[in-house]
Enzyme design. Structure first.
Site, PDB file in Angstrom:
ATOM      1  N   TYR A 119       4.030 -22.297 -21.669  1.00  0.00           N
ATOM      2  CA  TYR A 119       3.955 -22.381 -20.227  1.00  0.00           C
ATOM      3  C   TYR A 119       5.473 -21.611 -19.797  1.00  0.00           C
ATOM      4  O   TYR A 119       5.344 -20.663 -18.975  1.00  0.00           O
ATOM      5  CB  TYR A 119       4.241 -23.800 -19.498  1.00  0.00           C
ATOM      6  CG  TYR A 119       3.980 -23.720 -18.020  1.00  0.00           C
ATOM      7  CD1 TYR A 119       2.518 -23.642 -17.216  1.00  0.00           C
ATOM      8  CD2 TYR A 119       5.155 -23.533 -17.214  1.00  0.00           C
ATOM      9  CE1 TYR A 119       2.511 -23.509 -16.084  1.00  0.00           C
ATOM     10  CE2 TYR A 119       4.819 -23.401 -15.923  1.00  0.00           C
ATOM     11  CZ  TYR A 119       3.627 -23.465 -15.153  1.00  0.00           C
ATOM     12  OH  TYR A 119       3.262 -23.364 -13.976  1.00  0.00           O
ATOM     13  N   ASP A 130       4.731   2.906  -6.406  1.00  0.00           N
ATOM     14  CA  ASP A 130       3.359   2.412  -6.768  1.00  0.00           C
ATOM     15  C   ASP A 130       2.945   3.033  -8.120  1.00  0.00           C
ATOM     16  O   ASP A 130       2.516   4.395  -8.035  1.00  0.00           O
ATOM     17  CB  ASP A 130       2.540   2.512  -5.664  1.00  0.00           C
ATOM     18  CG  ASP A 130       1.047   1.984  -6.052  1.00  0.00           C
ATOM     19  OD1 ASP A 130       0.862   1.496  -7.089  1.00  0.00           O
ATOM     20  OD2 ASP A 130       0.382   1.983  -4.991  1.00  0.00           O
ATOM     21  N   HIS A 138     -17.508  -1.410   1.600  1.00  0.00           N
ATOM     22  CA  HIS A 138     -18.120  -0.609   0.585  1.00  0.00           C
ATOM     23  C   HIS A 138     -18.748  -1.505  -0.446  1.00  0.00           C
ATOM     24  O   HIS A 138     -19.639  -1.182  -0.917  1.00  0.00           O
ATOM     25  CB  HIS A 138     -17.334   0.484   0.007  1.00  0.00           C
ATOM     26  CG  HIS A 138     -15.967   0.188  -0.601  1.00  0.00           C
ATOM     27  ND1 HIS A 138     -14.932  -0.418   0.300  1.00  0.00           N
ATOM     28  CD2 HIS A 138     -15.481   0.106  -1.605  1.00  0.00           C
ATOM     29  CE1 HIS A 138     -13.934  -0.612  -0.401  1.00  0.00           C
ATOM     30  NE2 HIS A 138     -14.361  -0.491  -1.777  1.00  0.00           N
ATOM     31  N   LYS A 193      -4.513   0.241 -15.361  1.00  0.00           N
ATOM     32  CA  LYS A 193      -4.691   1.906 -15.452  1.00  0.00           C
ATOM     33  C   LYS A 193      -3.822   2.189 -16.607  1.00  0.00           C
ATOM     34  O   LYS A 193      -4.290   2.249 -17.817  1.00  0.00           O
ATOM     35  CB  LYS A 193      -4.012   2.575 -14.132  1.00  0.00           C
ATOM     36  CG  LYS A 193      -4.506   2.108 -12.788  1.00  0.00           C
ATOM     37  CD  LYS A 193      -5.753   1.343 -12.402  1.00  0.00           C
ATOM     38  CE  LYS A 193      -6.247   1.023 -11.129  1.00  0.00           C
ATOM     39  NZ  LYS A 193      -5.325   1.029 -10.212  1.00  0.00           N
ATOM     40  N   ALA A 224       0.816   2.943 -10.796  1.00  0.00           N
ATOM     41  CA  ALA A 224      -0.595   2.805 -11.815  1.00  0.00           C
ATOM     42  C   ALA A 224      -0.619   3.610 -12.758  1.00  0.00           C
ATOM     43  O   ALA A 224      -0.985   3.464 -13.795  1.00  0.00           O
ATOM     44  CB  ALA A 224      -1.756   2.531 -10.986  1.00  0.00           C
ATOM     45  N   PHE A 279      -2.367   3.572  -1.405  1.00  0.00           N
ATOM     46  CA  PHE A 279      -3.693   3.077  -2.058  1.00  0.00           C
ATOM     47  C   PHE A 279      -4.441   2.113  -1.185  1.00  0.00           C
ATOM     48  O   PHE A 279      -3.482   1.092  -0.378  1.00  0.00           O
ATOM     49  CB  PHE A 279      -3.435   2.547  -3.255  1.00  0.00           C
ATOM     50  CG  PHE A 279      -4.689   1.853  -4.244  1.00  0.00           C
ATOM     51  CD1 PHE A 279      -5.567   2.913  -4.488  1.00  0.00           C
ATOM     52  CD2 PHE A 279      -4.775   0.559  -4.240  1.00  0.00           C
ATOM     53  CE1 PHE A 279      -6.960   2.394  -5.042  1.00  0.00           C
ATOM     54  CE2 PHE A 279      -6.152   0.190  -5.090  1.00  0.00           C
ATOM     55  CZ  PHE A 279      -7.153   0.940  -5.157  1.00  0.00           C
ATOM     56  N   ASP A 280      -5.698   1.652  -1.014  1.00  0.00           N
ATOM     57  CA  ASP A 280      -6.151   0.812  -0.147  1.00  0.00           C
ATOM     58  C   ASP A 280      -5.683  -0.725  -0.047  1.00  0.00           C
ATOM     59  O   ASP A 280      -5.426  -1.218   1.100  1.00  0.00           O
ATOM     60  CB  ASP A 280      -7.781   0.666   0.053  1.00  0.00           C
ATOM     61  CG  ASP A 280      -8.423   1.458  -1.269  1.00  0.00           C
ATOM     62  OD1 ASP A 280      -7.831   2.521  -1.746  1.00  0.00           O
ATOM     63  OD2 ASP A 280      -9.650   0.799  -1.767  1.00  0.00           O
TER      64      ASP A 280
HETATM   65  C1  LIG Z   1      -5.539   0.009  -8.768  1.00  0.00           C
HETATM   66  C2  LIG Z   1      -4.549   0.438  -8.010  1.00  0.00           C
HETATM   67  C3  LIG Z   1      -3.713  -0.480  -7.162  1.00  0.00           C
HETATM   68  C4  LIG Z   1      -4.139  -1.940  -7.443  1.00  0.00           C
HETATM   69  O1  LIG Z   1      -4.289  -2.492  -8.561  1.00  0.00           O
HETATM   70  P1  LIG Z   1      -5.189  -3.696  -8.917  1.00  0.00           P
HETATM   71  O2  LIG Z   1      -4.662  -3.839 -10.321  1.00  0.00           O
HETATM   72  O3  LIG Z   1      -6.667  -3.032  -8.738  1.00  0.00           O
HETATM   73  O4  LIG Z   1      -4.900  -4.981  -7.976  1.00  0.00           O
HETATM   74  C5  LIG Z   1      -2.550  -0.201  -6.522  1.00  0.00           C
HETATM   75  N1  LIG Z   1      -1.962   1.102  -6.605  1.00  0.00           N
HETATM   76  C6  LIG Z   1      -2.679   2.012  -7.043  1.00  0.00           C
HETATM   77  C7  LIG Z   1      -2.053   3.483  -6.973  1.00  0.00           C
HETATM   78  C8  LIG Z   1      -3.893   2.010  -7.916  1.00  0.00           C
HETATM   79  O5  LIG Z   1      -4.451   2.784  -8.340  1.00  0.00           O
END
Ligand SMILES: *Cc1c(COP(=O)(O)O)cnc(C)c1O
Length: 459
Positions: free
Chosen positions: A72, A214, A449, A257, A216, A124-125
């Site tokens: 843990y 950010d 969507h 990613k 990813a 990103f969304d």
């Molecule tokens: C996928 C993504 C996120 C969010 O990550 P999740 O693992 O899907 O929660 C944030 N920013 C970018 C650029 C992404 O491609």
């Protein structure tokens, strides 16, 4: 004769996929309300809905799973992960989370307040959601060139320094940090140059603001810097990655990613105040600080994935596959966001289905047509995804209307790419006969969507 290019791995485990008939697909897509998110995965032959969490782990990653420490608190798996992140990025403080949006939620709970403005390049969304959900503004400062799908420039994901400087000059007191998304997912997986990252840092320093990446697809971004930016051809991916993160104060990461795991994420930073401020939210939302929503075995696989995917060969195999698909589409004259991005091809539906009015959602129509043609599942990144204007409740037709073909990492072969290209060509060849799109039967007020119900318009 020069030897042709081939993958930098061989295959040890396979998973069968199944073709279907057009009659079956017509039935299934109807049952799914013409929304590919509602299809069962087994009804799909080649699945390009996302590159997130869909990659194939390596033998080393699977071996790492067996060595996971599920304690843990203080698990060795956490320290292995932290060590790897610090080695690659220089960031000393690490908070694991269950995925990228969770990292955003934890960090933004500390950093973003009502009335704030967060400038960046095409947030990103989920990032935008976590900013707007706190009644703050996500201010897009991407270069204008990103909107012209046919323009070929090497770093189409860049921040426009003039727009950023203007935002800071006018609103410095409301800006908690600047965010740079590498690669720029929303603009088509387009990279950001090192030069641009340096410019952002200089502006940030001038106004004494921190910079968050950010991250990813940071490794794919480093690959593009190595192959496209002068002065980086002889540097290793790991050297470039380190140089990139030297220009940031911290990062949020979706490990689904570029770390090639099925689930996982983290925050990493050099700032003690960010760590101290965010860590309580990790405990509240995710879990204790040395697991934050992940199993020990998953943290092991993540650490190994980060190490492997910051090697040139692995990235070259991936990016070349996306380029291969792009070349096939070029042969057929199919328009997409140029040049090909790192993780996906974004097909320009509004340039293909010119007989389908925007009110009838051309990119969604093309998504359905491609599924019917060959059981290939892409994803609409267009007018349905754009949701309605929160004030006027009108559909937002201002942006691009694209069909995204996201390529999972180490999953499909170039034979699959050939099938995708030819299936799309067959739809492209009969584009003049496609005169009607789809209409909305039911929709959710936000993020429609995923659950929207549609029907084909018959006239
Ligand atoms: C996928 C993504 C996120 C969010 O990550 P999740 O693992 O899907 O929660 C944030 N920013 C970018 C650029 C992404 O491609």
């Amino acid at each position: 004769m020069e030897l042709p290019f081939a993958e930098s791995w061989k295959i040890k485990m396979v998973e069968p996929i199944r073709k279907s008939t057009r009659e079956e697909r017509e039935q299934w897509i109807k049952e799914a309300n013409y929304n590919v998110f509602q299809l069962k995965a087994e009804q799909v032959y080649i699945d390009l809905i996302t590159d997130s969490g869909t990659g194939a782990m390596s033998d080393r990653q699977w071996a790492g799973m067996m060595l996971g420490d599920e304690s843990y608190a203080g698990a060795t798996s956490f320290f292995k992960l932290k060590e790897m992140i610090t080695k690659l990025t220089g960031f000393e403080y690490v908070i694991p989370t269950h995925q990228g949006r969770a990292a955003e939620n934890v960090l933004f709970s500390y950093l973003v307040k009502e009335g704030d403005i967060v400038p960046g390049n095409s947030h990103f969304d989920t990032t935008k959601g976590h900013i707007e959900g706190r009644h703050a503004i996500a201010l897009d400062c991407t270069i204008d060139e990103a909107k012209d799908t046919q323009l070929e420039i090497p770093f189409k994901g860049n921040v426009d320094p003039k727009k950023l400087e203007k935002a800071l000059a006018e609103h410095a007191d409301k800006i908690p940090f600047i965010i740079v998304t590498i690669t720029n997912n929303t603009a088509g997986g387009q990279p950001v140059s090192m030069q641009n990252l340096r410019e952002v840092r200089a502006i940030a320093d001038k106004y004494k603001k921190p910079v968050l990446f950010d991250s990813a697809r940071f490794a794919e971004n480093a690959y593009f810097i190595k192959t496209r930016e002068k002065g980086y051809e002889n540097k290793t991916i790991k050297e470039i990655v380190r140089e990139m993160f030297d220009l940031a104060d911290g990062m949020t990461m979706s490990a689904k990613k570029d770390a090639i795991v099925n689930m996982g994420g983290f925050i990493a930073t050099r700032r003690e105040d960010w760590y101290e401020g965010a860590k309580g939210y990790c405990v509240q939302f995710e879990g204790y600080l040395t697991y934050g929503g992940m199993n020990g075995r998953d943290m092991n696989a993540l650490a190994i994935g980060l190490d492997e995917n910051t090697e040139f060969d692995n990235l070259e195999t991936r990016i070349k596959q996306v380029e291969y698909l792009a070349k096939r589409l070029d042969e057929f004259g199919i328009p997409y966001q140029r040049p090909a991005g790192g993780h996906a091809i974004f097909v320009d539906a509004s340039k293909i289905l010119t007989n389908v009015p925007k009110e009838e959602f051309p990119a969604q129509t093309l998504t359905v047509e491609l599924y019917l043609e060959a059981g290939i599942r892409g994803c609409e990144i267009g007018y349905i995804l754009a949701d309605r204007d929160p004030v006027t409740r009108q559909n937002r037709f201002g942006g691009l209307d694209l069909l995204r073909l996201a390529i999972p990492r180490r999953v499909y072969t170039n034979n699959h790419m050939d099938v995708i290209a030819v299936a799309l060509k067959n739809v492209f060849d009969r584009r003049e006969q496609i005169n009607h799109g789809v209409e909305i039967v039911w929709e959710a007020p936000l993020m429609r969507h995923f659950t929207v119900k549609l029907r084909p318009i018959q006239k």
